[in-house]
Design a protein around this motif. Structure first.
Motif, PDB file in Angstrom:
ATOM      1  N   UNK A  19      44.190  56.044  43.184  1.00  0.00           N
ATOM      2  CA  UNK A  19      45.400  56.588  43.825  1.00  0.00           C
ATOM      3  C   UNK A  19      45.092  57.151  45.207  1.00  0.00           C
ATOM      4  N   UNK A  20      43.891  57.640  45.408  1.00  0.00           N
ATOM      5  CA  UNK A  20      43.519  58.247  46.686  1.00  0.00           C
ATOM      6  C   UNK A  20      42.712  57.299  47.572  1.00  0.00           C
ATOM      7  N   UNK A  21      42.289  56.196  47.023  1.00  0.00           N
ATOM      8  CA  UNK A  21      41.395  55.268  47.710  1.00  0.00           C
ATOM      9  C   UNK A  21      41.951  54.801  49.051  1.00  0.00           C
ATOM     10  N   UNK A  72      43.297  45.559  56.909  1.00  0.00           N
ATOM     11  CA  UNK A  72      43.647  44.370  56.119  1.00  0.00           C
ATOM     12  C   UNK A  72      42.640  44.124  55.002  1.00  0.00           C
ATOM     13  N   UNK A  73      41.372  44.075  55.339  1.00  0.00           N
ATOM     14  CA  UNK A  73      40.370  43.650  54.372  1.00  0.00           C
ATOM     15  C   UNK A  73      39.707  44.780  53.599  1.00  0.00           C
ATOM     16  N   UNK A  74      39.808  46.015  54.078  1.00  0.00           N
ATOM     17  CA  UNK A  74      39.123  47.104  53.385  1.00  0.00           C
ATOM     18  C   UNK A  74      40.105  48.138  52.845  1.00  0.00           C
ATOM     19  N   UNK A  75      40.922  48.726  53.712  1.00  0.00           N
ATOM     20  CA  UNK A  75      41.828  49.786  53.272  1.00  0.00           C
ATOM     21  C   UNK A  75      42.834  49.289  52.245  1.00  0.00           C
ATOM     22  N   UNK A  76      43.547  48.227  52.585  1.00  0.00           N
ATOM     23  CA  UNK A  76      44.617  47.737  51.719  1.00  0.00           C
ATOM     24  C   UNK A  76      44.205  46.498  50.933  1.00  0.00           C
ATOM     25  N   UNK A  77      42.950  46.075  51.067  1.00  0.00           N
ATOM     26  CA  UNK A  77      42.385  44.960  50.307  1.00  0.00           C
ATOM     27  C   UNK A  77      43.365  43.799  50.230  1.00  0.00           C
ATOM     28  N   UNK A  78      43.806  43.367  51.390  1.00  0.00           N
ATOM     29  CA  UNK A  78      44.892  42.396  51.491  1.00  0.00           C
ATOM     30  C   UNK A  78      44.424  40.947  51.482  1.00  0.00           C
ATOM     31  N   UNK A  79      43.150  40.706  51.251  1.00  0.00           N
ATOM     32  CA  UNK A  79      42.635  39.341  51.282  1.00  0.00           C
ATOM     33  C   UNK A  79      43.225  38.487  50.169  1.00  0.00           C
TER      34      UNK A  79
END
Length: 156
Positions: A19-21, A72-79
């Motif tokens: 939840x905090x990640x 994109x690729x780390x915070x929201x892991x949108x890959x």
């Protein structure tokens, strides 16, 4: 032993909590972007004497590509989404344009008639702009419905 348990509890409660990640990662990316932004703003405005509006536009823009990739690729892991990167980039630019506008308006208000030091005005304006960024990234650019590894749909 007591302190190790306490540290482990803090880690599991805050740092390792899904939840905090995103907020923690967004903060880390923001710190990196802030270093770019503040460094370039200081160089242009203080050392080279360039107008604070131009300095802000250039410095703010300097962290945008870094911000896009890390968020994109780390915070929201949108890959794992099926959304095209070009559409995300357009949305990202819109959110950052709004954020830049908020920061410019903030600077203009706080620096009117030299009422506030440029660096204090910049800090306050940056905080306001980051609220716009997080909400925009989370719910529009990188948010929405994403597919999990098992193929189920999760609301991001």
């Amino acid at each position: 032993m007591k302190y190790m348990t306490m540290i482990k509890n803090v880690y599991n409660t805050f740092l390792n909590n899904p939840k905090h990640k995103r907020i923690i990662r967004f903060g880390c990316v923001g710190c990196l972007n802030t270093m770019f932004d503040f460094g370039i703003f200081s160089l242009l405005n203080s050392l080279l004497g360039i107008n604070y509006i131009i300095s802000q536009i250039v410095s703010y823009s300097s962290g945008t590509l870094n911000s896009f990739l890390f968020n994109k690729f780390w915070t929201f892991d949108d890959a794992k989404t099926g959304k095209k990167t070009t559409m995300e980039m357009v949305q990202f630019i819109v959110v950052n344009s709004l954020s830049l506008g908020v920061s410019l308006i903030g600077l203009r208000i706080f620096m009117k008639d030299n009422a506030m030091n440029a660096f204090f005005a910049k800090i306050i304006s940056m905080v306001l702009a980051q609220v716009v960024n997080f909400v925009g990234y989370r719910f529009w650019v990188f948010g929405g419905v994403v597919k999990s590894v098992e193929g189920k749909k999760n609301i991001a």
